[in-house]
Motif scaffolding. Structure first.
Motif, PDB file in Angstrom:
ATOM      1  N   ALA A   1       0.952  -1.176  -0.086  1.00  0.00           N
ATOM      2  CA  ALA A   1      -0.042  -0.103   0.152  1.00  0.00           C
ATOM      3  C   ALA A   1       1.202   1.170  -0.119  1.00  0.00           C
ATOM      4  O   ALA A   1       0.776   2.314  -0.753  1.00  0.00           O
ATOM      5  N   MET A   2       2.080   1.303   0.851  1.00  0.00           N
ATOM      6  CA  MET A   2       2.963   2.261   0.817  1.00  0.00           C
ATOM      7  C   MET A   2       3.382   2.774  -0.665  1.00  0.00           C
ATOM      8  O   MET A   2       3.588   3.653  -0.994  1.00  0.00           O
ATOM      9  N   LEU A   3       3.767   1.524  -1.131  1.00  0.00           N
ATOM     10  CA  LEU A   3       4.546   1.571  -2.556  1.00  0.00           C
ATOM     11  C   LEU A   3       3.413   2.146  -3.635  1.00  0.00           C
ATOM     12  O   LEU A   3       3.786   3.079  -4.479  1.00  0.00           O
ATOM     13  N   ASN A   4       2.264   1.617  -3.565  1.00  0.00           N
ATOM     14  CA  ASN A   4       1.172   2.296  -4.298  1.00  0.00           C
ATOM     15  C   ASN A   4       0.868   3.801  -4.230  1.00  0.00           C
ATOM     16  O   ASN A   4       0.631   4.577  -5.017  1.00  0.00           O
ATOM     17  N   GLY A   5       0.962   3.897  -2.901  1.00  0.00           N
ATOM     18  CA  GLY A   5       0.942   5.772  -2.633  1.00  0.00           C
ATOM     19  C   GLY A   5       1.817   6.385  -3.055  1.00  0.00           C
ATOM     20  O   GLY A   5       1.823   7.527  -3.466  1.00  0.00           O
ATOM     21  N   LEU A   6       3.085   5.860  -2.959  1.00  0.00           N
ATOM     22  CA  LEU A   6       4.320   6.809  -3.375  1.00  0.00           C
ATOM     23  C   LEU A   6       4.470   6.746  -5.028  1.00  0.00           C
ATOM     24  O   LEU A   6       4.515   7.732  -5.613  1.00  0.00           O
ATOM     25  N   GLU A   7       3.972   5.723  -5.754  1.00  0.00           N
ATOM     26  CA  GLU A   7       3.544   5.672  -6.983  1.00  0.00           C
ATOM     27  C   GLU A   7       2.558   6.707  -7.466  1.00  0.00           C
ATOM     28  O   GLU A   7       2.865   7.556  -8.447  1.00  0.00           O
ATOM     29  N   MET A   8       1.574   6.831  -6.856  1.00  0.00           N
ATOM     30  CA  MET A   8       0.697   7.785  -6.958  1.00  0.00           C
ATOM     31  C   MET A   8       1.052   9.280  -6.880  1.00  0.00           C
ATOM     32  O   MET A   8       0.824  10.175  -7.676  1.00  0.00           O
ATOM     33  N   ILE A   9       1.893   9.445  -5.982  1.00  0.00           N
ATOM     34  CA  ILE A   9       2.539  10.654  -5.420  1.00  0.00           C
ATOM     35  C   ILE A   9       3.521  11.290  -6.647  1.00  0.00           C
ATOM     36  O   ILE A   9       3.543  12.392  -7.160  1.00  0.00           O
ATOM     37  N   THR A  10       4.396  10.172  -7.054  1.00  0.00           N
ATOM     38  CA  THR A  10       5.246  10.430  -8.235  1.00  0.00           C
ATOM     39  C   THR A  10       4.470  10.710  -9.502  1.00  0.00           C
ATOM     40  O   THR A  10       5.009  11.681 -10.185  1.00  0.00           O
ATOM     41  N   THR A  11       3.503  10.109  -9.903  1.00  0.00           N
ATOM     42  CA  THR A  11       2.582  10.666 -11.201  1.00  0.00           C
ATOM     43  C   THR A  11       2.145  12.057 -10.899  1.00  0.00           C
ATOM     44  O   THR A  11       2.253  12.843 -11.817  1.00  0.00           O
ATOM     45  N   LYS A  12       1.570  12.346  -9.647  1.00  0.00           N
ATOM     46  CA  LYS A  12       1.059  13.548  -9.539  1.00  0.00           C
ATOM     47  C   LYS A  12       2.079  14.676  -9.610  1.00  0.00           C
ATOM     48  O   LYS A  12       2.019  15.771 -10.422  1.00  0.00           O
ATOM     49  N   ALA A  13       3.508  14.134  -9.135  1.00  0.00           N
ATOM     50  CA  ALA A  13       4.408  15.380  -9.295  1.00  0.00           C
ATOM     51  C   ALA A  13       4.765  15.455 -10.668  1.00  0.00           C
ATOM     52  O   ALA A  13       4.949  16.756 -11.232  1.00  0.00           O
TER      53      ALA A  13
END
Length: 243
Positions: A147-159
């Protein structure tokens, strides 16, 4: 009758009338010569002055009227030119003031545009900070790494999306591409049996481009070519045989 004329008159009479005594004739002739010598310089000087003195030309009434009219015309022309000069000077001063105001206004507008663009960028970047802070808090409470990895991927995509909205895009360096000094930064030069010299072996760090300007060069490893690889293998073979 002037004295000289009278003497000349007497002389002519004495010549006509022989009855005058000889002594009287001599006295009169001597006196006439003295008078002539005394008066001749002044008479000659007067004659010379009359010959050399320039003739005075007195202006007529018509000449005076024409001159006065010409003076009036010149004064009118001078007044017209002076008025035009003052008008042009005033326009020049106003133009300088307008240009200075335009320059100041343009500088203020540029500063405001920079501030506005910076404000927009940071207003979006704080969202990334909020997401990262939320991910940190979630990691403290849960050990769900997926879940943490998925959250970081979403943050990276947003950035990345925020950066692209402001003209920033990633600069990828792929294996086998020619090395470009304007886009890439070579960290190390290594032998490679397949890739020719001057090509990219590996990207170490991604680069970024802002519109047409490179913000950061892509850091890469470049190939030294197959000959360098053969030389390196030949240097290692004797040591391996000795082992």
């Amino acid at each position: 009758m002037p004295r000289m004329h009278r003497l000349q008159y007497w002389t002519s009479n004495m010549n006509e009338h022989k009855s005058f005594p000889k002594r009287m004739q001599d006295i009169v002739n001597t006196y006439i010569k003295q008078e002539q010598s005394a008066h001749s310089p002044s008479e000659n000087t007067a004659d010379q002055q009359q010959e050399t003195a320039p003739s005075e030309q007195h202006p007529t009434a018509g000449d005076s009227a024409a001159l006065e009219q010409r003076i009036i015309e010149l004064e009118e022309q001078l007044a017209t030119v002076t008025a035009e000069r003052d008008e042009l000077r005033e326009k020049y001063v106003r133009t300088l003031a307008d240009m200075d105001n335009l320059r100041k206004r343009t500088e203020r507008e540029k500063e405001q545009l920079v501030l506005f663009a910076t404000e927009r960028l940071f207003s979006r970047l704080v969202e990334i900070l909020d997401d990262l802070q939320a991910a940190v808090e979630a990691g403290k409470q849960s050990r769900d790494y997926d879940a943490m990895l998925n959250g970081l991927e979403m943050i990276t995509t947003k950035a990345h999306r925020i950066y692209e909205e402001h003209g920033v895009r990633p600069l990828e360096a792929r294996e086998g591409e020619p090395f470009n000094v304007e886009l890439h930064e070579a960290l190390v030069h290594v032998p490679h049996p397949e890739l020719p010299e001057g090509t990219i072996v590996q990207q170490v760090q991604r680069g970024y481009v802002f519109r047409d300007r490179v913000l950061r060069h892509a850091r890469v490893v470049t190939s030294a070519g197959a000959h360098a690889a053969d030389g390196a293998s030949s240097e290692q073979s004797p040591s391996s045989q000795s082992d």
